[in-house]
Design a protein around this motif. Structure first.
Motif, PDB file in Angstrom:
ATOM      1  N   PRO A 112      31.419  -7.860 -82.786  1.00 26.61           N
ATOM      2  CA  PRO A 112      30.903  -8.283 -81.475  1.00 26.61           C
ATOM      3  C   PRO A 112      29.771  -7.377 -81.017  1.00 26.61           C
ATOM      4  CG  PRO A 112      33.014  -7.166 -81.232  1.00 26.61           C
ATOM      5  CD  PRO A 112      32.795  -7.362 -82.711  1.00 26.61           C
ATOM      6  N   THR A 140      33.068  -7.360 -73.092  1.00 32.64           N
ATOM      7  CA  THR A 140      32.061  -8.243 -73.647  1.00 32.64           C
ATOM      8  C   THR A 140      30.702  -7.556 -73.667  1.00 32.64           C
ATOM      9  OG1 THR A 140      31.312  -9.247 -71.559  1.00 32.64           O
ATOM     10  CG2 THR A 140      33.322 -10.156 -72.562  1.00 32.64           C
ATOM     11  N   LEU A 165      28.653 -16.748 -75.479  1.00 33.30           N
ATOM     12  CA  LEU A 165      28.058 -15.445 -75.171  1.00 33.30           C
ATOM     13  C   LEU A 165      27.027 -15.560 -74.063  1.00 33.30           C
ATOM     14  CD1 LEU A 165      27.606 -13.921 -78.755  1.00 33.30           C
ATOM     15  CD2 LEU A 165      29.453 -13.549 -77.116  1.00 33.30           C
ATOM     16  N   PHE A 215      33.815 -13.433 -68.671  1.00 33.82           N
ATOM     17  CA  PHE A 215      32.949 -12.429 -68.058  1.00 33.82           C
ATOM     18  C   PHE A 215      32.619 -12.736 -66.609  1.00 33.82           C
ATOM     19  CE2 PHE A 215      30.927 -14.933 -71.409  1.00 33.82           C
ATOM     20  CZ  PHE A 215      30.146 -15.819 -70.668  1.00 33.82           C
TER      21      PHE A 215
END
Length: 332
Positions: free
Chosen positions: A151, A220, A80, A210
């Motif tokens: 998410p 995302t 992330l 990303f």
């Protein structure tokens, strides 16, 4: 790509990946784009410098570390993101033909205090060459979701086209380190990030979703295509050297030019906000300390705080650097 999860890691894990050989062409191509110092560009020129031979840019080494991390310990998946690097040390130069291998040691795990289902993984990354020399170490943190949790929602982002950036005409003299004032600040100008450049860098060094595809990035928590943190750092180096080249030319018209050398590493790198396609980042560097080198007569170390601000005057990037620089004219 596999989904990475917080539960995949335990303190004490040591993860490795396949090695990769770095060619002379790789070293020179990166240097031409981002770190065009003579010891990264040409063997003959390198012999006349502090380094003494052709070596890879430290920023290139760091970017290769990210590529090896993503291909090996991350198994092709995406985290992330990472809030930054606590400390990075360049311990030995990377030479043409070196084969690099990565190891990732998990040193800590903790849940986010503000975002349920999100965890932080503390790690030590090390790169070694085929001679079993450690060439780089990096202490950093990356973020992962717990498996099965919802998410994070995408943030609202406007991805645009960057405006053209004019090169400033603001040359300044380059002082010897003895004469450099603590607190001196240098505007390094701006760099624009377009989608094609972001994707090209990501394909070479940081192929996380990303950074590679706008449609995937919009799904995302980043909310849109954004640059690798190492791309932002490399752009800073380009601006530093572009500004220095202008200052060197100005200084050379008036007298001798102090020589600048390589960096042993940096601390406290923070990627404060994502750099999105369409953003323009203005960089600056401020001297925070200096000292003469005990091991290299005639040389010293500059300590500086380096920053990047986007077109909305929001901080996006900062780190503390250490760089060798000539202390005084020879014989003084």
């Amino acid at each position: 790509m596999p989904e990475l999860a917080f539960e995949d890691y335990s303190v004490g894990d040591v993860l490795t990946g396949e090695p990769m050989t770095v060619s002379r062409e790789d070293i020179v191509a990166f240097a031409r784009a981002f770190d065009f110092q003579p010891f990264h560009l040409d063997e003959a020129a390198a012999e006349q410098t502090f380094a003494g031979r052709l070596i890879a840019s430290g920023w290139h080494t760091a970017a290769l570390g990210m590529r090896l991390l993503q291909q090996g310990p991350f198994q092709g998946g995406s985290s992330l993101g990472a809030p930054g690097i606590d400390e990075l040390r360049w311990l030995a130069p990377v030479l043409p033909g070196d084969t690099l291998r990565v190891s990732l040691t998990i040193t800590g795990l903790r849940d986010s205090a503000t975002k349920p289902g999100l965890g932080f993984v503390n790690a030590l990354l090390a790169l070694a060459n085929g001679r079993d020399e450690t060439v780089m170490t990096q202490r950093f943190t990356f973020m992962l979701a717990r498996r099965g949790t919802q998410p994070l929602p995408p943030r609202p982002v406007t991805v645009g086209t960057p405006s053209p950036v004019a090169e400033p005409n603001d040359a300044e003299p380059v002082p010897y380190l003895r004469d450099l004032a603590i607190g001196a600040t240098r505007d390094l100008g701006a760099a624009s990030f377009d989608a094609d450049a972001i994707i090209a860098f990501a394909r070479a060094y940081d192929p996380q979703a990303f950074h590679l595809d706008d449609a995937a990035a919009r799904q995302t928590h980043f909310g849109g295509l954004c640059a690798s943190g190492w791309h932002t750092a490399a752009a800073y180096m380009n601006r530093l050297l572009t500004t220095r080249a202008r200052d060197v030319a100005f200084t050379a018209e008036r007298g001798p030019v102090p020589e600048s050398g390589p960096s042993p590493g940096f601390r406290n790198m923070r990627w404060i906000r994502p750099v999105y396609a369409g953003d323009t980042i203005r960089f600056a560097t401020k001297v925070t300390d200096k000292r003469a080198s005990a091991s290299r007569p005639g040389w010293g170390l500059i300590f500086a705080r380096n920053t990047g601000m986007n077109q909305r005057d929001e901080p996006v990037f900062a780190f503390d650097s250490t760089v060798f620089h000539q202390w005084a004219p020879p014989g003084e």
